[in-house]
Design an enzyme around this catalytic site. Sequence first.
Site, short mmCIF file in Angstrom:
data_model
loop_
_atom_site.label_atom_id
_atom_site.label_comp_id
_atom_site.label_asym_id
_atom_site.label_seq_id
_atom_site.Cartn_x
_atom_site.Cartn_y
_atom_site.Cartn_z
N GLU A 436 0.82 -1.21 0.00
CA GLU A 436 0.00 0.00 0.00
C GLU A 436 0.86 1.26 0.00
O GLU A 436 0.35 2.35 -0.20
CB GLU A 436 -0.88 0.06 1.26
N CYS A 507 -6.84 -6.21 -3.47
CA CYS A 507 -8.06 -6.20 -2.66
C CYS A 507 -8.61 -4.79 -2.45
O CYS A 507 -9.50 -4.59 -1.65
CB CYS A 507 -7.82 -6.87 -1.31
C1 PEP Z 1 -6.62 -0.80 0.58
O1 PEP Z 1 -5.96 0.10 1.11
O2 PEP Z 1 -6.78 -0.91 -0.65
C2 PEP Z 1 -7.27 -1.80 1.42
C3 PEP Z 1 -7.87 -2.85 0.88
O3 PEP Z 1 -7.28 -1.58 2.74
P1 PEP Z 1 -8.26 -0.55 3.45
O4 PEP Z 1 -9.24 -0.07 2.43
O5 PEP Z 1 -8.91 -1.32 4.56
O6 PEP Z 1 -7.34 0.50 3.93
MG MG Z 2 -5.45 -0.03 3.18
#
Ligand code: PEP
Ligand code: MG
Length: 587
Positions: A436, A507
């Site tokens: 990320e 994801c």
């Molecule tokens: C993302 O950052 O893409 C992720 C799936 O995590 P979250 O949306 O929970 O930060």
């Molecule tokens: Mg995230």
Amino acid sequence: MRRGIPVSPGVAVGTAYCIHEVFVNPETKRLRDSEVTAELAKYEAACDQAAIDLRALRTKVERQVGHEEAAIFGVHESILRDVAFRKKIRDWIVDDRMTAGAALHRLLNEYQSQFARMKDEYLRERVADLRDVVERLGVRLSDVLQPQATPLDGPLIIAADELLPSQAVALGQIDVQGIVTQSGSQTSHAAIIARSRGIPAVSGISGLLRHVKTGDTLVVDGREGLVLINPNAETVAAYRKLEREFFNLKDHLAENRDQPARTSEGIPLELGANINDLRDTDAAKAMGASCVGLYRTEYLYLTHPDVPDEGQQLEVYRQIVEASPGQSVTIRTLDIGGDKTVPYLGHTHQEANPFMGWRSIRLSFEHPEFFAVQVRAILQAAAHAEKLGGKVRILFPMITTLEEMRRLRGIVRRTCEQLRHEGKPFGQVPVGMMLEVPAAAVMIDYMLDLVDFVSIGSNDLVQYLMAADRDNPKVSHLCEPLSPPVLRVLTQVIRSCNRANIPVTLCGEMAGQPRSFALLLGMGLRRFSMSPAFIPTIKELAKKIDRRTAERLLERALEFKTATQIKRFMTSQIQRLAPDLALLDTA
Ligand code: PEP
Ligand code: MG
């Protein structure tokens, strides 16, 4: 008609319900003499807490939106401090033995009738500010945020300033057909929850709560980002027709739940579900998810008054594993911070840059005792999964450096040894990182030596790459997954993982968006995890694309220099490939 950011596709028509009212719980019982002092203290504590909330909100809005927009919270603070206001409530608690909640409602009713008689429209509208303050206090007074049985009939459209993640979770118990908020964006967690439930939603409607009252008729168009307040009968009829088409299309697509996900030439794909709690596993099953690709455990913490202990966590993880028999369940450790706070971990919204601050794995490292509890529970849940023919994978969020990953592998190894020593069963868990942070993307080839799998969190990756807060409507135009830099980084990461034979999933929200999905397929991605509501659409789209087509689309998309060009190009391509899916896409 107001225009905002389309955050969850589909169309809904329903009755407005302003969020605070859902959570206010005015008790009508008469206090006993012995209860008065405690009630006064509770009221004072709620006032203090509301003042802290308002100050934080003011600072945040000032920084993110502007001075003028933030000023209203200053007005609310002065209402809260108003001597006459507080004296009235105290008197009613002491003299009339009213609960603080009931006293607040009485005050609101009194003012409402006084204000209604005023000639000046501006002053008449000020009662909305008083209502806001009273409702804020009401939320603070109720020990647990429990949605009440709503007095309204029919499908409800929730109208809120900002839907807190814990509130959004609680909303699961109400028949909500649409969500409209003043703040928030495509990837704020409220938006993610709306999508996971397949509820049309629009964010970023400024002044919403000034124009909408509970009981108004609202139309939410989550494709275009439009909200219509009390539209005329013809408009309502037209949108009801669209709403029916939306439901029919969803039902029709959900019929493909038992078919395997494949491209048109038969390349198998993994379409997993992102879940936030046990309830979401029903949606995952109904929509035909082949695994749980991301279980966001923070909701477990957000809905608990204190750190959930090992037994409580293990119980929830076991239930999730049982609800996904024979499947792989990827459990992500606590990812708190940014837009999600857990006060008992010493985390508040007050950091200057919460998304770049003490968030996620950084916070877990500083609470080793709590972190260990979670890792222990996950490893033990894995033993349970293995018995059922499935598996559990552990996923660590917001990894920035190689050292962090080494340290985490050490923690997992030592936890296994400890459990073995204690004679407790535990399973073999693949260890994964969420990709990320751009720094980790740059170092991906080295990171791959330390992980068993990678999960790309594109929501965060995009915000960090573009230096644009994912929750700030003012910069949402920059948080664009279909932009040249994002596509380049993703292509590089996915190719690195494939070369090294390390399983890679994406994801983030873009996995469930038709235009992005096609390009990810072209990059060589075969595992996707998304809000369950998107799975049928993506499965249907996959059937219409082959590998070569996807690769060609990617090649063409990478030739463009701007996001606008890429979006325009991909919109036309998806329209051509799957014209019937338009109702399920956002603009
Ligand atoms: C993302 O950052 O893409 C992720 C799936 O995590 P979250 O949306 O929970 O930060
Ligand atoms: Mg995230």
